[in-house]
Scaffold this motif. Structure first.
Motif, PDB file in Angstrom:
ATOM      1  N   VAL A 181       0.852  -1.196   0.000  1.00  0.00           N
ATOM      2  CA  VAL A 181       0.000   0.000   0.000  1.00  0.00           C
ATOM      3  C   VAL A 181       0.887   1.246   0.000  1.00  0.00           C
ATOM      4  N   GLY A 182       1.972   1.184   0.765  1.00  0.00           N
ATOM      5  CA  GLY A 182       2.899   2.323   0.818  1.00  0.00           C
ATOM      6  C   GLY A 182       3.548   2.577  -0.533  1.00  0.00           C
ATOM      7  N   THR A 183       3.889   1.499  -1.250  1.00  0.00           N
ATOM      8  CA  THR A 183       4.483   1.647  -2.587  1.00  0.00           C
ATOM      9  C   THR A 183       3.488   2.372  -3.499  1.00  0.00           C
ATOM     10  N   ILE A 184       2.228   1.941  -3.433  1.00  0.00           N
ATOM     11  CA  ILE A 184       1.186   2.537  -4.292  1.00  0.00           C
ATOM     12  C   ILE A 184       0.991   4.011  -3.932  1.00  0.00           C
ATOM     13  N   LEU A 185       0.995   4.300  -2.633  1.00  0.00           N
ATOM     14  CA  LEU A 185       0.765   5.696  -2.201  1.00  0.00           C
ATOM     15  C   LEU A 185       1.924   6.618  -2.578  1.00  0.00           C
ATOM     16  N   ASP A 186       3.101   6.042  -2.860  1.00  0.00           N
ATOM     17  CA  ASP A 186       4.249   6.872  -3.259  1.00  0.00           C
ATOM     18  C   ASP A 186       4.114   7.436  -4.673  1.00  0.00           C
ATOM     19  N   SER A 187       3.179   6.918  -5.457  1.00  0.00           N
ATOM     20  CA  SER A 187       3.015   7.422  -6.831  1.00  0.00           C
ATOM     21  C   SER A 187       2.607   8.893  -6.794  1.00  0.00           C
ATOM     22  N   SER A 188       2.974   9.637  -7.838  1.00  0.00           N
ATOM     23  CA  SER A 188       2.622  11.069  -7.852  1.00  0.00           C
ATOM     24  C   SER A 188       1.141  11.270  -8.131  1.00  0.00           C
ATOM     25  N   GLU A 189       0.541  10.368  -8.894  1.00  0.00           N
ATOM     26  CA  GLU A 189      -0.884  10.470  -9.221  1.00  0.00           C
ATOM     27  C   GLU A 189      -1.446   9.051  -9.193  1.00  0.00           C
ATOM     28  N   LEU A 190      -2.689   8.931  -8.759  1.00  0.00           N
ATOM     29  CA  LEU A 190      -3.279   7.600  -8.581  1.00  0.00           C
ATOM     30  C   LEU A 190      -4.678   7.575  -9.186  1.00  0.00           C
ATOM     31  N   ILE A 191      -4.962   6.545  -9.973  1.00  0.00           N
ATOM     32  CA  ILE A 191      -6.325   6.360 -10.506  1.00  0.00           C
ATOM     33  C   ILE A 191      -6.823   4.989 -10.069  1.00  0.00           C
ATOM     34  N   LEU A 192      -7.963   4.984  -9.393  1.00  0.00           N
ATOM     35  CA  LEU A 192      -8.635   3.718  -9.079  1.00  0.00           C
ATOM     36  C   LEU A 192      -9.819   3.590 -10.034  1.00  0.00           C
ATOM     37  N   LEU A 193      -9.869   2.507 -10.776  1.00  0.00           N
ATOM     38  CA  LEU A 193     -10.977   2.244 -11.706  1.00  0.00           C
ATOM     39  C   LEU A 193     -11.775   1.052 -11.191  1.00  0.00           C
ATOM     40  N   ALA A 194     -13.092   1.243 -11.086  1.00  0.00           N
ATOM     41  CA  ALA A 194     -13.959   0.120 -10.698  1.00  0.00           C
ATOM     42  C   ALA A 194     -15.248   0.192 -11.493  1.00  0.00           C
ATOM     43  N   THR A 195     -15.711  -0.964 -11.937  1.00  0.00           N
ATOM     44  CA  THR A 195     -16.959  -1.027 -12.699  1.00  0.00           C
ATOM     45  C   THR A 195     -17.791  -2.204 -12.186  1.00  0.00           C
ATOM     46  N   GLY A 196     -19.096  -2.070 -12.322  1.00  0.00           N
ATOM     47  CA  GLY A 196     -19.988  -3.188 -12.018  1.00  0.00           C
ATOM     48  C   GLY A 196     -20.551  -3.147 -10.614  1.00  0.00           C
ATOM     49  N   GLU A 197     -21.754  -3.639 -10.506  1.00  0.00           N
ATOM     50  CA  GLU A 197     -22.514  -3.690  -9.252  1.00  0.00           C
ATOM     51  C   GLU A 197     -21.768  -4.442  -8.139  1.00  0.00           C
ATOM     52  N   ALA A 198     -21.035  -5.489  -8.518  1.00  0.00           N
ATOM     53  CA  ALA A 198     -20.355  -6.309  -7.506  1.00  0.00           C
ATOM     54  C   ALA A 198     -19.324  -5.503  -6.716  1.00  0.00           C
ATOM     55  N   LYS A 199     -18.882  -4.367  -7.267  1.00  0.00           N
ATOM     56  CA  LYS A 199     -17.870  -3.559  -6.574  1.00  0.00           C
ATOM     57  C   LYS A 199     -18.503  -2.403  -5.787  1.00  0.00           C
ATOM     58  N   ALA A 200     -19.826  -2.212  -5.889  1.00  0.00           N
ATOM     59  CA  ALA A 200     -20.461  -1.006  -5.337  1.00  0.00           C
ATOM     60  C   ALA A 200     -20.234  -0.853  -3.820  1.00  0.00           C
ATOM     61  N   ASP A 201     -20.416  -1.930  -3.055  1.00  0.00           N
ATOM     62  CA  ASP A 201     -20.281  -1.818  -1.599  1.00  0.00           C
ATOM     63  C   ASP A 201     -18.841  -1.492  -1.202  1.00  0.00           C
ATOM     64  N   VAL A 202     -17.908  -2.191  -1.809  1.00  0.00           N
ATOM     65  CA  VAL A 202     -16.506  -1.995  -1.399  1.00  0.00           C
ATOM     66  C   VAL A 202     -15.988  -0.630  -1.874  1.00  0.00           C
ATOM     67  N   VAL A 203     -16.494  -0.146  -3.014  1.00  0.00           N
ATOM     68  CA  VAL A 203     -16.115   1.200  -3.473  1.00  0.00           C
ATOM     69  C   VAL A 203     -16.617   2.241  -2.462  1.00  0.00           C
ATOM     70  N   ALA A 204     -17.855   2.089  -1.990  1.00  0.00           N
ATOM     71  CA  ALA A 204     -18.394   3.046  -1.012  1.00  0.00           C
ATOM     72  C   ALA A 204     -17.570   3.025   0.266  1.00  0.00           C
ATOM     73  N   GLU A 205     -17.144   1.827   0.692  1.00  0.00           N
ATOM     74  CA  GLU A 205     -16.305   1.736   1.899  1.00  0.00           C
ATOM     75  C   GLU A 205     -14.959   2.419   1.679  1.00  0.00           C
ATOM     76  N   ALA A 206     -14.373   2.180   0.494  1.00  0.00           N
ATOM     77  CA  ALA A 206     -13.042   2.741   0.226  1.00  0.00           C
ATOM     78  C   ALA A 206     -13.090   4.265   0.120  1.00  0.00           C
ATOM     79  N   VAL A 207     -14.143   4.793  -0.511  1.00  0.00           N
ATOM     80  CA  VAL A 207     -14.196   6.232  -0.799  1.00  0.00           C
ATOM     81  C   VAL A 207     -14.781   7.024   0.362  1.00  0.00           C
ATOM     82  N   GLU A 208     -15.822   6.470   0.994  1.00  0.00           N
ATOM     83  CA  GLU A 208     -16.547   7.254   2.010  1.00  0.00           C
ATOM     84  C   GLU A 208     -16.432   6.673   3.412  1.00  0.00           C
ATOM     85  N   GLY A 209     -15.817   5.506   3.523  1.00  0.00           N
ATOM     86  CA  GLY A 209     -15.671   4.892   4.845  1.00  0.00           C
ATOM     87  C   GLY A 209     -14.414   5.393   5.532  1.00  0.00           C
ATOM     88  N   PRO A 210     -14.173   4.909   6.758  1.00  0.00           N
ATOM     89  CA  PRO A 210     -12.945   5.303   7.452  1.00  0.00           C
ATOM     90  C   PRO A 210     -11.710   4.708   6.774  1.00  0.00           C
TER      91      PRO A 210
END
Ligand code: F6R
Length: 275
Positions: A181-210
């Motif tokens: 995770v630290g390696t990924i966070l070291d990037s200068s710019e980061l894009i997370l791409l997610a598509t589809g209903e199956a990802k909806a809950d985990v996307v909400a947790e990642a973006v709006e959760g703690p």
């Protein structure tokens, strides 16, 4: 962080591809961090049809299964050859994937970190998200400061990826070598791409959760230049959607991109920013 919601996955792929080609046009020898998985196939497809050459790009992939050689069709190295190296006619020497068959995984992991550093660090990192909330193969409770290392996969991830292994989760390797995770966070710019209903809950947790090691993708909230690009289905559990759309409509930097998502946006002429 910015959240950009596209009407469907084709538009989401096109938007990510446009950001990537724009960065490569600005800096042809850019260092990219790349991902595999079903979500990314459409992005590589767009890149292969672009006029912008990726010939001088150096890239580092997030991860590889432990025990699979690069010529194993189920490996991520083979995926990159199929979807990126061959269609874009690239020099494989510039496309780095962790060595899943290294005799000493710890040494291979630290060599991978050193190669990224020698290349000058990752300017733009692309990640998907697994149903367990992983980015790379950083399964739940991975340290938010972790570096490249080998990691045990969850049964849920092995089930998620079973299609590539004849539908049998038990045939999916138990471990992977993954950027931390630290390696990924070291990037200068980061894009997370997610598509589809199956990802909806985990996307909400990642973006709006703690921010929590329980959902390693939530660490993107710590990145100061992160974009989350979604289709409607993956965005369907977000609660602050009006605000995300408002920013996308009003930020001048998105002027040349809005047509790719505009069909699901309405009105608004004030300026505002997300940070
Ligand atoms: C792949 C990777 C993973 C995937 C994630 C989503 O290199 O690191 O984190 O991005 O498992 O996979 P798909 O896109 O197949 O749902």
């Amino acid at each position: 962080m910015e959240v950009l919601v596209c009407p469907d996955e084709t538009h989401a792929h096109a938007l990510v591809a446009k950001i990537l080609t724009t960065r490569v046009a600005e800096r042809p020898d850019i260092v990219l961090g790349l991902a595999t998985g079903r979500t990314m196939i459409g992005v590589y497809d767009h890149l292969s049809r672009s006029d912008i050459s990726f010939r001088d790009v150096t890239s580092f992939n997030l991860d590889e299964y432990v025990g699979l050689a690069a010529d194993d069709p189920r490996s991520f190295a083979a995926y990159m050859k199929r979807h990126y190296i061959d269609p874009l006619e690239l020099d494989p020497a510039r496309v780095h994937v962790p060595d899943g068959i290294a005799p000493d995984l710890t040494a291979a992991a630290s060599a991978y970190e050193n190669s990224i550093a020698r290349a000058g660090g990752i300017a733009l990192q692309l990640v998907g998200i697994g149903r367990t909330g992983h980015i790379g193969f950083n399964e739940p409770i991975s340290s938010l400061r972790s570096r490249t290392r080998d990691k045990v996969l969850t049964p849920a991830t092995r089930a998620q990826n079973a299609d590539d292994f004849g539908g049998d989760p038990a045939a999916v390797p138990k471990r992977a070598l993954t950027m931390g995770v630290g390696t990924i966070l070291d990037s200068s710019e980061l894009i997370l791409l997610a598509t589809g209903e199956a990802k909806a809950d985990v996307v909400a947790e990642a973006v709006e959760g703690p921010i929590a090691a329980r959902v390693s993708a939530s660490a993107i909230q710590l990145h100061n230049k992160a974009k989350v690009i979604l289709d409607e289905a993956a965005a369907s559990r977000l609660t602050r959607r009006d605000y995300y759309d408002f920013v996308f409509l009003n930020e001048p930097k998105w002027d040349g991109y809005r047509h790719l998502v505009a069909t699901n946006l309405e009105g608004g002429d004030q300026k505002d920013t997300q940070s």
